[in-house]
Design an enzyme around this catalytic site. Structure first.
Site, short mmCIF file in Angstrom:
data_model
loop_
_atom_site.label_atom_id
_atom_site.label_comp_id
_atom_site.label_asym_id
_atom_site.label_seq_id
_atom_site.Cartn_x
_atom_site.Cartn_y
_atom_site.Cartn_z
N LYS A 170 0.89 -1.17 0.00
CA LYS A 170 0.00 0.00 0.00
C LYS A 170 0.93 1.22 0.00
CE LYS A 170 -1.68 3.09 1.92
NZ LYS A 170 -1.46 4.50 1.49
N GLU A 245 10.05 1.83 10.33
CA GLU A 245 11.08 2.81 10.01
C GLU A 245 10.41 4.16 10.15
OE1 GLU A 245 14.18 2.25 9.37
OE2 GLU A 245 14.20 0.11 8.98
N CYS A 279 14.20 11.31 6.01
CA CYS A 279 14.06 11.00 7.44
C CYS A 279 15.42 11.02 8.14
CB CYS A 279 13.39 9.66 7.61
SG CYS A 279 14.09 8.41 6.56
N GLU A 369 10.60 16.76 14.12
CA GLU A 369 10.99 16.57 12.72
C GLU A 369 10.23 17.57 11.84
OE1 GLU A 369 9.74 12.87 10.82
OE2 GLU A 369 11.81 12.67 10.21
P1 NAD Z 1 2.58 8.82 7.18
O1 NAD Z 1 2.85 8.06 8.41
O2 NAD Z 1 1.46 9.76 7.19
O3 NAD Z 1 2.28 7.84 5.95
C1 NAD Z 1 3.11 6.75 5.63
C2 NAD Z 1 2.27 5.65 5.02
O4 NAD Z 1 1.35 5.18 6.00
C3 NAD Z 1 1.42 6.10 3.82
O5 NAD Z 1 1.33 5.05 2.89
C4 NAD Z 1 0.06 6.33 4.46
O6 NAD Z 1 -1.01 6.18 3.55
C5 NAD Z 1 0.02 5.22 5.50
N1 NAD Z 1 -0.91 5.45 6.62
C6 NAD Z 1 -1.35 6.64 7.10
N2 NAD Z 1 -2.20 6.42 8.13
C7 NAD Z 1 -2.30 5.08 8.28
C8 NAD Z 1 -3.03 4.24 9.16
N3 NAD Z 1 -3.84 4.73 10.11
N4 NAD Z 1 -2.88 2.90 9.06
C9 NAD Z 1 -2.06 2.37 8.12
N5 NAD Z 1 -1.35 3.12 7.25
C10 NAD Z 1 -1.47 4.45 7.32
O7 NAD Z 1 3.95 9.50 6.83
P2 NAD Z 1 4.30 10.41 5.56
O8 NAD Z 1 3.78 11.76 5.79
O9 NAD Z 1 3.87 9.70 4.34
O10 NAD Z 1 5.90 10.36 5.60
C11 NAD Z 1 6.64 11.24 6.35
C12 NAD Z 1 7.17 10.57 7.60
O11 NAD Z 1 7.81 9.32 7.30
C13 NAD Z 1 8.23 11.37 8.28
O12 NAD Z 1 7.99 11.43 9.66
C14 NAD Z 1 9.53 10.60 8.02
O13 NAD Z 1 10.54 10.76 8.91
C15 NAD Z 1 9.07 9.22 7.97
N6 NAD Z 1 9.97 8.41 7.17
C16 NAD Z 1 10.82 7.54 7.80
C17 NAD Z 1 11.72 6.80 7.07
C18 NAD Z 1 12.66 5.81 7.71
O14 NAD Z 1 13.21 4.98 7.02
N7 NAD Z 1 12.87 5.84 8.98
C19 NAD Z 1 11.77 6.94 5.70
C20 NAD Z 1 10.89 7.84 5.10
C21 NAD Z 1 10.00 8.56 5.85
#
Ligand code: NAD
Length: 462
Positions: A170, A245, A279, A369
């Protein structure tokens, strides 16, 4: 932009169960460039069933055959790398050269590394009178973010396939086109039907349905700490494996013996790449008080050089969020020396490369962040002070240490509570484990450590 109006399930593009769609917006001009289906619980269920049905046969294939399929996938990504770069540029807004080098280039490297690892990994070992088998965990639910759209997908799917797992992906709602392109590549590579499945959709609907599905054995999530915490709790309640992650607030520690100009220049570039939406970006620059003013001048100059060469942020929400953080920094007394909260262009989700001086460790911009092109310079008095500041957040994903002597930098890095540290600008290594200490996550991606996440052990005694 070309988009599929269905889901990739069981080896074919199938109509979505519902009629809702998600608009994909180009962050450069704010225009809708495509629509993709918004998956429902039914779509997720169909995908998980397909993955489960395909599992026994895929899990039983010889590692060499899995390696061959991943190598074929890598070859398709190579053949289609221009298309991949254009797709990422269209939906994420990254400048095309960055998309070509990083967004298309890194996943090719990672896929290649897993083609080799699948063939060479010791899936069986002798321990005294036992034989220990590393067997696939089962069906993987992969949930990915938008910031490195293809890398985040490949960093999960390639090791899962190498391990003998089947996958339902997803992807993030902002970047589904690159995910659809990836599904096409999997198909072209001859990966058997049902081994990889794609459901586009909203996080709280399709993402949550996938994380909660009882047919999923491991949830591998990359994204925000807030969502990761919920997914971890759901998985815990179901006694299901989970890999998280999450976010970061990494420190770039410049020790007094370092090459200051180089450390500051590379440090600023590290944050500005991908418009700060990384990130592991070193968003806190720690400088000894004796060199602080010089570092501030160098950082301001480096940021100004970027001018309007960086891409926009991914969407309107991130744009408002990042500008809000910059305003908060000013309100809490930090000093702007480059950039600022004003949007530099009338159209597109742009933020100017921004540098803050006089940031103290407890300020919001030093703790939370931001996920935008914002660097904070923090002064320290001595090494213990630097270590206290470096370790003084809830995160522990990455970091950097610069010193005249490598051993001095290594000694400092060993005291940092963080998953990976670059010494004097060390290069990215696709085989090095990537993942966080503390609230930056659970588990590791990349290399053999990343492969081990998708395996469980069985021991037979003789
Ligand atoms: P997000 O958590 O909003 O979304 C990430 C994914 O989760 C998307 O596919 C989203 O549709 C899904 N999602 C959202 N709500 C959900 C739920 N209730 N249940 C299941 N899935 C759900 O994050 P974002 O805004 O897409 O990404 C930014 C964040 O990701 C930042 O905080 C960043 O640091 C982190 N990030 C971490 C890494 C790492 O490797 N540590 C890498 C990239 C991004």
């Amino acid at each position: 932009m070309k988009a599929h109006d269905g889901m990739y399930i069981d080896g074919a593009w199938r109509p979505a169960a519902g009629r809702d769609t998600i608009a994909v917006v180009n962050p450069v001009d704010e225009q809708v460039i495509a629509e993709v289906p918004a998956g429902t619980v039914e779509d997720v269920d169909a995908a998980v069933r397909a993955a489960r049905a395909a599992l026994p046969a895929w899990a039983a294939t010889a590692p060499a055959e899995r390696a061959a399929r991943i190598a074929a996938l890598r070859d398709v990504l190579v053949a289609r790398k221009d298309e991949i770069a254009e797709s990422v540029t269209a939906e994420l807004g990254a400048p095309l050269p960055f998309s070509q080098a990083v967004h298309a280039g890194v996943p090719i490297l990672v896929a290649g590394s897993y083609a080799e690892l699948a063939a060479s990994y010791a899936f069986e070992e002798k321990v005294g009178n036992s034989t220990v088998y590393a067997e696939p965990v089962g069906v993987v639910g992969a949930i990915t973010p938008w910031n490195y759209p293809l890398h985040q997908i490949v960093a999960k799917v390639a090791p899962a396939l190498a391990a003998g797992c089947t996958v339902v992906l997803k992807p993030a709602e902002d970047t589904p086109l690159t995910a659809q392109l990836f599904a096409e590549a999997v198909h072209e590579a001859g990966v058997p039907a049902g081994v990889f499945n794609l459901v586009t959709g909203l996080g709280p609907v399709a993402g949550q349905a996938l994380a909660e599905h009882e047919g999923v054995d491991l949830v591998s999530f990359t994204g925000s700490t807030a969502v990761g915490r919920r997914i971890g709790a759901t998985a815990g309640a179901a006694v299901k494996r989970v890999a998280l992650e999450l976010g970061g607030k990494s420190a770039n520690v410049i020790l007094p013996s370092a090459d200051l100009a180089k450390a500051v220049g590379v440090g600023v570039a590290n944050v500005m790449g991908n418009s700060g939406q990384t990130c592991s970006a070193w968003t806190r620059m720690l400088v000894h008080t004796s060199q602080y003013d010089e570092a501030v001048a160098l950082a301001a100059e480096a940021a100004a050089k970027y001018g309007d060469r960086i891409g926009p942020l991914v969407n309107a929400k991130q744009h408002a969020r990042v500008r809000g953080y910059i305003e908060k920094g000013v309100a809490q007394g930090a000093r702007l020396v480059a950039g600022g909260p004003e949007a530099p262009r009338e159209q597109g989700y742009y933020v100017s490369p921004t540098v803050f001086a006089d940031v103290t460790p407890e300020m919001t911009i030093a703790q939370e962040e931001i996920f935008g092109p914002v660097v904070s310079l923090i002064r320290y008095e001595d090494e213990d002070d630097a270590l206290r500041i470096a370790n003084g957040t809830v995160y522990g994903l990455a970091g950097a240490v610069w010193a005249g002597d490598e051993a001095e930098a290594v000694a400092f890095a060993r005291r940092m509570d963080t998953g990976q540290v670059d010494i004097n600008g060390g290069r990215f290594n696709p085989l090095a484990p990537f993942g966080g200490y503390k609230q930056s996550g659970v588990g590791r991606e990349l290399g053999s450590h990343g492969l081990a996440e998708y395996l469980q052990t069985k021991s037979l005694q003789f």
